[in-house]
Design a protein around this motif. Structure first.
Motif, PDB file in Angstrom:
ATOM      1  N   TYR A 107       0.848  -1.195   0.000  1.00 38.88           N
ATOM      2  CA  TYR A 107       0.000   0.000   0.000  1.00 38.88           C
ATOM      3  C   TYR A 107       0.880   1.240   0.000  1.00 38.88           C
ATOM      4  O   TYR A 107       1.552   1.547   0.991  1.00 38.88           O
ATOM      5  CB  TYR A 107      -0.945  -0.035   1.198  1.00 38.88           C
ATOM      6  CG  TYR A 107      -2.035  -1.067   1.016  1.00 38.88           C
ATOM      7  CD1 TYR A 107      -3.010  -0.892   0.035  1.00 38.88           C
ATOM      8  CD2 TYR A 107      -2.069  -2.226   1.778  1.00 38.88           C
ATOM      9  CE1 TYR A 107      -3.999  -1.844  -0.166  1.00 38.88           C
ATOM     10  CE2 TYR A 107      -3.061  -3.181   1.589  1.00 38.88           C
ATOM     11  CZ  TYR A 107      -4.023  -2.983   0.612  1.00 38.88           C
ATOM     12  OH  TYR A 107      -5.005  -3.918   0.410  1.00 38.88           O
ATOM     13  N   ALA A 108       0.877   1.949  -1.126  1.00 32.06           N
ATOM     14  CA  ALA A 108       1.811   3.044  -1.360  1.00 32.06           C
ATOM     15  C   ALA A 108       1.143   4.402  -1.242  1.00 32.06           C
ATOM     16  O   ALA A 108       0.044   4.620  -1.756  1.00 32.06           O
ATOM     17  CB  ALA A 108       2.431   2.901  -2.745  1.00 32.06           C
ATOM     18  N   SER A 109       1.844   5.318  -0.587  1.00 31.75           N
ATOM     19  CA  SER A 109       1.532   6.748  -0.622  1.00 31.75           C
ATOM     20  C   SER A 109       2.591   7.375  -1.516  1.00 31.75           C
ATOM     21  O   SER A 109       3.762   7.502  -1.111  1.00 31.75           O
ATOM     22  CB  SER A 109       1.590   7.362   0.779  1.00 31.75           C
ATOM     23  OG  SER A 109       0.597   6.830   1.619  1.00 31.75           O
ATOM     24  N   LEU A 110       2.221   7.758  -2.740  1.00 30.19           N
ATOM     25  CA  LEU A 110       3.209   8.250  -3.698  1.00 30.19           C
ATOM     26  C   LEU A 110       3.894   9.527  -3.222  1.00 30.19           C
ATOM     27  O   LEU A 110       5.006   9.827  -3.653  1.00 30.19           O
ATOM     28  CB  LEU A 110       2.554   8.457  -5.060  1.00 30.19           C
ATOM     29  CG  LEU A 110       2.496   7.254  -6.025  1.00 30.19           C
ATOM     30  CD1 LEU A 110       3.862   6.889  -6.543  1.00 30.19           C
ATOM     31  CD2 LEU A 110       1.805   6.055  -5.432  1.00 30.19           C
ATOM     32  N   GLY A 148      -1.334  -1.335  -3.914  1.00 26.70           N
ATOM     33  CA  GLY A 148      -2.583  -0.754  -3.431  1.00 26.70           C
ATOM     34  C   GLY A 148      -2.401   0.697  -3.026  1.00 26.70           C
ATOM     35  O   GLY A 148      -1.283   1.208  -2.912  1.00 26.70           O
ATOM     36  N   CYS A 149      -3.511   1.370  -2.788  1.00 25.24           N
ATOM     37  CA  CYS A 149      -3.528   2.800  -2.486  1.00 25.24           C
ATOM     38  C   CYS A 149      -3.527   3.048  -0.984  1.00 25.24           C
ATOM     39  O   CYS A 149      -4.182   2.332  -0.219  1.00 25.24           O
ATOM     40  CB  CYS A 149      -4.754   3.449  -3.117  1.00 25.24           C
ATOM     41  SG  CYS A 149      -4.857   5.241  -2.865  1.00 25.24           S
ATOM     42  N   HIS A 150      -2.804   4.127  -0.585  1.00 27.01           N
ATOM     43  CA  HIS A 150      -2.693   4.500   0.827  1.00 27.01           C
ATOM     44  C   HIS A 150      -2.835   6.016   1.000  1.00 27.01           C
ATOM     45  O   HIS A 150      -2.347   6.567   1.987  1.00 27.01           O
ATOM     46  CB  HIS A 150      -1.336   4.008   1.342  1.00 27.01           C
ATOM     47  CG  HIS A 150      -1.279   3.695   2.809  1.00 27.01           C
ATOM     48  ND1 HIS A 150      -2.289   3.039   3.484  1.00 27.01           N
ATOM     49  CD2 HIS A 150      -0.317   3.935   3.738  1.00 27.01           C
ATOM     50  CE1 HIS A 150      -1.940   2.885   4.755  1.00 27.01           C
ATOM     51  NE2 HIS A 150      -0.761   3.433   4.931  1.00 27.01           N
ATOM     52  N   THR A 151      -3.504   6.662   0.046  1.00 28.96           N
ATOM     53  CA  THR A 151      -3.620   8.122  -0.122  1.00 28.96           C
ATOM     54  C   THR A 151      -2.271   8.714  -0.511  1.00 28.96           C
ATOM     55  O   THR A 151      -1.225   8.133  -0.220  1.00 28.96           O
ATOM     56  CB  THR A 151      -4.177   8.876   1.108  1.00 28.96           C
ATOM     57  OG1 THR A 151      -3.174   8.979   2.131  1.00 28.96           O
ATOM     58  CG2 THR A 151      -5.433   8.225   1.643  1.00 28.96           C
ATOM     59  N   PHE A 152      -2.285   9.872  -1.153  1.00 22.94           N
ATOM     60  CA  PHE A 152      -1.036  10.465  -1.636  1.00 22.94           C
ATOM     61  C   PHE A 152      -0.152  10.945  -0.485  1.00 22.94           C
ATOM     62  O   PHE A 152       1.046  10.681  -0.458  1.00 22.94           O
ATOM     63  CB  PHE A 152      -1.337  11.653  -2.563  1.00 22.94           C
ATOM     64  CG  PHE A 152      -0.092  12.299  -3.113  1.00 22.94           C
ATOM     65  CD1 PHE A 152       0.595  11.710  -4.167  1.00 22.94           C
ATOM     66  CD2 PHE A 152       0.398  13.478  -2.574  1.00 22.94           C
ATOM     67  CE1 PHE A 152       1.757  12.281  -4.677  1.00 22.94           C
ATOM     68  CE2 PHE A 152       1.554  14.061  -3.071  1.00 22.94           C
ATOM     69  CZ  PHE A 152       2.234  13.462  -4.130  1.00 22.94           C
ATOM     70  N   GLY A 153      -0.738  11.640   0.469  1.00 21.41           N
ATOM     71  CA  GLY A 153       0.055  12.225   1.542  1.00 21.41           C
ATOM     72  C   GLY A 153      -0.044  11.498   2.863  1.00 21.41           C
ATOM     73  O   GLY A 153       0.276  12.077   3.909  1.00 21.41           O
ATOM     74  N   VAL A 190      -7.551  10.509  -5.099  1.00 23.43           N
ATOM     75  CA  VAL A 190      -7.468  10.814  -6.538  1.00 23.43           C
ATOM     76  C   VAL A 190      -6.054  11.244  -6.913  1.00 23.43           C
ATOM     77  O   VAL A 190      -5.512  10.831  -7.956  1.00 23.43           O
ATOM     78  CB  VAL A 190      -8.493  11.916  -6.902  1.00 23.43           C
ATOM     79  CG1 VAL A 190      -8.305  12.370  -8.347  1.00 23.43           C
ATOM     80  CG2 VAL A 190      -9.918  11.408  -6.682  1.00 23.43           C
ATOM     81  N   GLU A 191      -5.425  12.049  -6.060  1.00 24.69           N
ATOM     82  CA  GLU A 191      -4.065  12.511  -6.331  1.00 24.69           C
ATOM     83  C   GLU A 191      -3.081  11.341  -6.370  1.00 24.69           C
ATOM     84  O   GLU A 191      -2.157  11.318  -7.189  1.00 24.69           O
ATOM     85  CB  GLU A 191      -3.632  13.519  -5.263  1.00 24.69           C
ATOM     86  CG  GLU A 191      -2.282  14.163  -5.537  1.00 24.69           C
ATOM     87  CD  GLU A 191      -1.883  15.184  -4.489  1.00 24.69           C
ATOM     88  OE1 GLU A 191      -0.842  15.839  -4.682  1.00 24.69           O
ATOM     89  OE2 GLU A 191      -2.615  15.328  -3.480  1.00 24.69           O
ATOM     90  N   ASN A 192      -3.287  10.356  -5.500  1.00 25.04           N
ATOM     91  CA  ASN A 192      -2.396   9.195  -5.493  1.00 25.04           C
ATOM     92  C   ASN A 192      -2.517   8.409  -6.793  1.00 25.04           C
ATOM     93  O   ASN A 192      -1.516   7.943  -7.346  1.00 25.04           O
ATOM     94  CB  ASN A 192      -2.719   8.302  -4.293  1.00 25.04           C
ATOM     95  CG  ASN A 192      -1.519   7.525  -3.789  1.00 25.04           C
ATOM     96  OD1 ASN A 192      -0.401   8.028  -3.795  1.00 25.04           O
ATOM     97  ND2 ASN A 192      -1.739   6.299  -3.345  1.00 25.04           N
ATOM     98  N   GLN A 193      -3.746   8.276  -7.305  1.00 29.65           N
ATOM     99  CA  GLN A 193      -3.930   7.568  -8.574  1.00 29.65           C
ATOM    100  C   GLN A 193      -3.282   8.340  -9.724  1.00 29.65           C
ATOM    101  O   GLN A 193      -2.642   7.744 -10.606  1.00 29.65           O
ATOM    102  CB  GLN A 193      -5.415   7.348  -8.848  1.00 29.65           C
ATOM    103  CG  GLN A 193      -5.710   6.635 -10.159  1.00 29.65           C
ATOM    104  CD  GLN A 193      -5.070   5.263 -10.255  1.00 29.65           C
ATOM    105  OE1 GLN A 193      -5.328   4.393  -9.445  1.00 29.65           O
ATOM    106  NE2 GLN A 193      -4.212   5.054 -11.252  1.00 29.65           N
ATOM    107  N   LYS A 194      -3.424   9.649  -9.709  1.00 30.71           N
ATOM    108  CA  LYS A 194      -2.800  10.463 -10.765  1.00 30.71           C
ATOM    109  C   LYS A 194      -1.283  10.321 -10.727  1.00 30.71           C
ATOM    110  O   LYS A 194      -0.629  10.216 -11.774  1.00 30.71           O
ATOM    111  CB  LYS A 194      -3.197  11.931 -10.595  1.00 30.71           C
ATOM    112  CG  LYS A 194      -4.636  12.239 -10.969  1.00 30.71           C
ATOM    113  CD  LYS A 194      -4.942  13.719 -10.787  1.00 30.71           C
ATOM    114  CE  LYS A 194      -6.375  14.035 -11.197  1.00 30.71           C
ATOM    115  NZ  LYS A 194      -6.705  15.471 -10.963  1.00 30.71           N
ATOM    116  N   ALA A 195      -0.719  10.313  -9.522  1.00 29.05           N
ATOM    117  CA  ALA A 195       0.735  10.163  -9.389  1.00 29.05           C
ATOM    118  C   ALA A 195       1.185   8.795  -9.877  1.00 29.05           C
ATOM    119  O   ALA A 195       2.236   8.665 -10.518  1.00 29.05           O
ATOM    120  CB  ALA A 195       1.149  10.377  -7.936  1.00 29.05           C
TER     121      ALA A 195
END
Length: 291
Positions: free
Chosen positions: A82-85, A114-119, A136-141
């Motif tokens: 689970y990544a926070s970009l 998986g997603c963990h929010t961007f920040g 949404v920002e994490n997916q864009k990144a």
């Protein structure tokens, strides 16, 4: 000079008001926690002839990929990261975080991202609209680094979510795993430190954090054995995996022991999204039509 009766009464009133305010704050929090558990549920019956276990890594420190990922690969199984970009390439108390090149290699090896929010937003303290923007920002990144790749599952950072956060996360992902710290206290069932069995909530999946139980190997082995008996879905979670881990991580030796116990229990060890596919395929046809 003696304290006047009026001053004493004022002090007593002030103490009562403070006590009442604390009681109301705790009551509101209890209500909010119960609302999160009871509402915005996506129910799934955990029916599988073979128990399931998933290994997940939050944030994720590079050691989780280089050390734990190598262990998983050696045993022929894969995990979910689970990544926070927004943390990519940063130094942290858990060591160096993942690099951009790790993401492509991770997927090439068959792990899930998986997603963990961007920040790395706090799931209890963040307003729902701000939280959704971070998703949404994490997916864009991710799209900038790996065009065409989409997050399918999610883990709440820091904490159990409040109801608004649970609602927005549910709109974006196939399932959402609960965080390592609860809102003040750990949920005892939905989202809590246990495995998923019976009917689970895909918007608040339970997980067992290895760092919380690494000093109690008997209890950890008990989770694995009970999950096998009940043919449930046990999701393990941790952060860094290295010889001198942070308080949020564990050692490679300990991690490998957990992998061994998991496989010895007869469980299928799968990334979260693959385990979910197995469970959905095992649902009666009528229930699948209702989804």
């Amino acid at each position: 000079m003696p304290v006047s009766k009026v001053a004493v009464m004022n002090q007593q009133v002030s103490q009562l008001e403070s006590a009442a305010a604390r009681y109301l704050a705790k009551a509101r929090e209890r209500f909010a926690v119960q609302a999160t558990r009871a509402l915005v549920r996506r129910q799934l019956a955990v029916r599988t002839p073979v128990p399931l276990i998933s290994f997940t890594f939050d944030d994720f420190p590079r050691s989780a990929f280089l050390e734990a990922g190598a262990i998983l690969t050696r045993y022929g199984v894969r995990g979910t990261y689970y990544a926070s970009l927004g943390l990519m390439g940063e130094q942290s108390p858990m060591g160096l975080m993942f690099q951009a090149e790790d993401l492509e290699e991770l997927l090439h090896l068959g792990h899930e991202l998986g997603c963990h929010t961007f920040g790395h937003c706090h799931s209890w303290n963040t307003p729902a609209d701000v939280y959704e923007r971070a998703i949404v920002e994490n997916q864009k990144a991710l799209t900038q680094v790996l065009p065409g790749i989409k997050f399918e599952t999610f883990a709440y950072p820091f904490s159990a979510p409040h109801l608004g956060v649970k609602r927005v996360a549910a709109r974006h992902f196939e399932c959402c795993r609960a965080g390592g710290l609860s809102a003040r206290r750990c949920f005892s069932h939905a989202g809590g430190q246990t495995f998923n069995s019976g009917v689970t909530d895909l918007n608040l999946l339970c997980a067992v954090f290895l760092e919380k139980i690494k000093d109690s190997p008997e209890a950890l082995k008990g989770f694995i054995d009970q999950n096998a008996r009940e043919r449930g879905w046990l999701i393990f979670a941790t952060h860094d995996v290295r010889d001198a881990p942070s308080r949020f991580g564990c050692t490679p030796g300990f991690f490998e022991q957990v992998v061994q116990w998991s496989l010895e229990s007869g469980a299928r060890v799968l990334p979260v999204v693959k385990a979910l596919e197995v469970l959905r395929a095992s649902q009666p046809k009528q229930e699948r039509k209702l989804r």
